[in-house]
Design a protein around this motif. Structure first.
Motif, short mmCIF file in Angstrom:
data_model
loop_
_atom_site.label_atom_id
_atom_site.label_comp_id
_atom_site.label_asym_id
_atom_site.label_seq_id
_atom_site.Cartn_x
_atom_site.Cartn_y
_atom_site.Cartn_z
N LYS A 68 0.82 -1.22 0.00
CA LYS A 68 0.00 0.00 0.00
C LYS A 68 0.85 1.27 0.00
O LYS A 68 0.32 2.37 -0.05
CB LYS A 68 -0.96 -0.02 1.19
N THR A 69 2.18 1.14 0.07
CA THR A 69 3.05 2.32 0.01
C THR A 69 3.56 2.47 -1.43
O THR A 69 3.30 1.63 -2.28
CB THR A 69 4.29 2.13 0.92
N SER A 70 4.35 3.52 -1.64
CA SER A 70 4.95 3.66 -2.97
C SER A 70 6.37 3.09 -2.95
O SER A 70 7.15 3.31 -3.87
CB SER A 70 5.00 5.14 -3.35
N LEU A 71 6.70 2.35 -1.88
CA LEU A 71 8.08 1.89 -1.72
C LEU A 71 8.35 0.62 -2.54
O LEU A 71 7.50 -0.27 -2.62
CB LEU A 71 8.35 1.58 -0.23
N SER A 72 9.55 0.58 -3.12
CA SER A 72 9.93 -0.62 -3.86
C SER A 72 10.80 -1.50 -2.96
O SER A 72 11.52 -1.00 -2.09
CB SER A 72 10.70 -0.24 -5.13
N ALA A 83 5.54 -1.74 9.06
CA ALA A 83 4.88 -1.35 7.81
C ALA A 83 4.06 -0.09 8.04
O ALA A 83 4.05 0.83 7.19
CB ALA A 83 4.00 -2.48 7.30
N ASP A 84 3.39 -0.01 9.18
CA ASP A 84 2.59 1.17 9.48
C ASP A 84 3.48 2.43 9.57
O ASP A 84 3.17 3.47 9.00
CB ASP A 84 1.84 0.93 10.81
N LEU A 85 4.62 2.27 10.25
CA LEU A 85 5.54 3.39 10.39
C LEU A 85 6.09 3.84 9.02
O LEU A 85 6.12 5.02 8.70
CB LEU A 85 6.69 2.98 11.31
N LEU A 86 6.50 2.86 8.21
CA LEU A 86 7.09 3.20 6.91
C LEU A 86 6.05 3.84 5.99
O LEU A 86 6.37 4.72 5.18
CB LEU A 86 7.70 1.95 6.26
N THR A 87 4.79 3.40 6.16
CA THR A 87 3.71 3.98 5.35
C THR A 87 3.53 5.46 5.66
O THR A 87 3.24 6.27 4.77
CB THR A 87 2.38 3.24 5.66
#
Ligand code: FAD
Length: 393
Positions: free
Chosen positions: A28-32, A316-320
């Motif tokens: 759900k993030t834009s992270l690769s 994941a929540d933090l990185l989002t």
């Protein structure tokens, strides 16, 4: 633009249950993500056989696995709900019972095989364009500077990312490269696992016996089968591993008071050495640890991988919520470390405390612990608190 000097935003080392779940949770993030795994799991196995390794998956973990699209891929016929639990001491009348109805839920947890869960996660990964899976991959060197983490494989391929995550299990190579020391307490116990066909139905009941010669758990499997975890010392482990299939089945049936009738072994036994691993820090600049790389617990409460999924949800929540350019910042990663400290320590202390309490042959302690089980059983409020914590952790 953002990716100019990077091969990916995040490199995850280890595509076991926890690493694969983290890669999915970042969808759900834009992270690769580059996911490096030493050995690709087998996704096409014979369904007439059963995996020796099974997990009790908490309701909280199921929720995470559903959100990331893995739970839906577990074949329903391989899932077994736990509707009740019976925990016994070494005295006949020492019994603590939980059941789903009393707790206002349909089930307390689910039992699923390791390979089935791994398959579900990897099938979901196959649909993700943000994850590049590299396997087999053998990491050789890791260096971190102000700008990036650089990982070199044995074949000299190099990958640069803003953040590297170690999801590479209890012996974590990433943890070693980062110079993070783990304090290890060997339990002088082994978890002996095996699966059995059972004569009488289990009705979704998980049973556990805290006995003088170890902790025995019977977990309900689908199709009138059950999975055993017997945490015991080296002597009993060797005895169990050297018995013939019929002798082992008879010994296990007898240890569980023949409550499921006659047993027939369906997977040979295997043994895992049990250790408590604790670390003071699970992050460094541009580096974080998740799952068994960050902590191990005694399997008596079946919470090891659930703790790892808790790490995944938090990280994941933090990185989002973090700007991609800042995902490797130490101050950002410290928030993850702080959030996980208490739940991890609490679970480690509870499991460690119970292991010590029941691995003690002092007569007063033996009476006290049996009394404690019966006493807790008589207090519905306390039982509700305990079960809520186990379900939601
Ligand atoms: C007997 C027993 C029973 C258990 N029962 C339960 C239970 O009922 N419920 C529960 O929640 N937990 C249980 N656990 C705990 C559970 O098994 C672990 O917590 C869980 O497997 C940890 O998952 P992980 O992904 O962190 O690590 P792992 O499963 O160890 O995965 C690590 C992955 O990293 C890969 N890897 C390692 N090094 C590298 C490298 N250098 N480069 C690339 N890849 C690498 C490995 O190939 C592997 O795929 C039990 C444990 C034992 C021993």
């Amino acid at each position: 633009m953002r990716m100019k000097n990077f091969d990916a935003d995040i490199i995850i080392v280890g595509g076991g249950l926890v690493g694969a779940a983290l890669a999915l949770a970042l969808k759900k993030t834009s992270l690769s993500v580059i996911l490096l795994e030493g050995r690709a799991p087998c996704l096409d196995f014979d369904l007439s056989t059963w995996d020796q390794r099974v997990y009790a998956i908490s309701r909280a973990s199921r929720q995470l696995l559903t959100q990331i699209g893995a739970w839906q891929r577990i074949r329903p016929e391989r899932l077994s709900p736990i509707c009740s639990m019976k925990i016994r001491g070494d005295a006949v009348d020492a019994l603590l019972e939980f059941n789903a109805l009393e707790s206002g839920v349909d089930e307390l947890a689910f039992i699923v095989e390791n390979r089935e869960l791994q398959r579900a996660l990897w099938l979901a990964l196959a649909d993700c364009s943000h994850v590049d899976i590299i396997t087999p991959a053998s990491a050789q060197a890791l260096s971190v500077d102000l700008e990036a983490a650089t990982l070199t494989l044995a074949d000299q391929r190099q990958f640069r990312a803003r953040l590297v995550v170690g999801a590479d299990g209890a012996q974590s190579w990433v943890r070693g490269q980062a110079g993070i020391q783990a304090s290890t307490k060997p339990y002088a116990q082994f978890g002996v696992v095996a699966n059995f066909a059972i004569e009488k139905p289990h009705y979704g009941c998980a049973q556990q016996w805290f006995k003088t010669d170890g902790i025995l758990a019977w977990l309900p499997l689908a199709e009138q089968k059950m999975s055993m975890v017997w945490s015991c010392d080296a002597e009993l482990k060797n005895e169990l591993l050297n018995l013939s299939p019929s002798q082992l089945a008879a010994k296990v049936a007898q240890a569980g008071n023949a409550s499921l009738g006659e047993l027939t072994i369906i997977t040979p036994p295997a043994a895992f050495e049990l250790k408590l691993n604790q670390i003071e820090q699970c992050v460094k600049p541009r580096l974080a640890l998740v799952g068994d790389a960050a902590h191990t617990v005694h399997p008596l409460a079946g919470q090891g991988v659930n703790l790892g999924f808790g790490d995944v949800a938090e990280l994941a929540d933090l990185l989002t919520k973090t700007h991609p350019e800042r995902i490797g910042d130490y101050l950002v990663l410290r928030r993850y470390e702080r959030a996980r400290r208490e739940p991890v320590r609490l679970m480690q202390s509870v499991c460690d405390g119970l292991q010590q309490l029941f691995n003690n042959h002092h007569p007063v302690l033996m009476r006290l612990r049996n009394f404690g089980l019966g006493f807790t059983n008589a207090l519905p409020w306390l039982k509700r608190q305990l079960i809520r914590h186990a379900m939601d952790s």
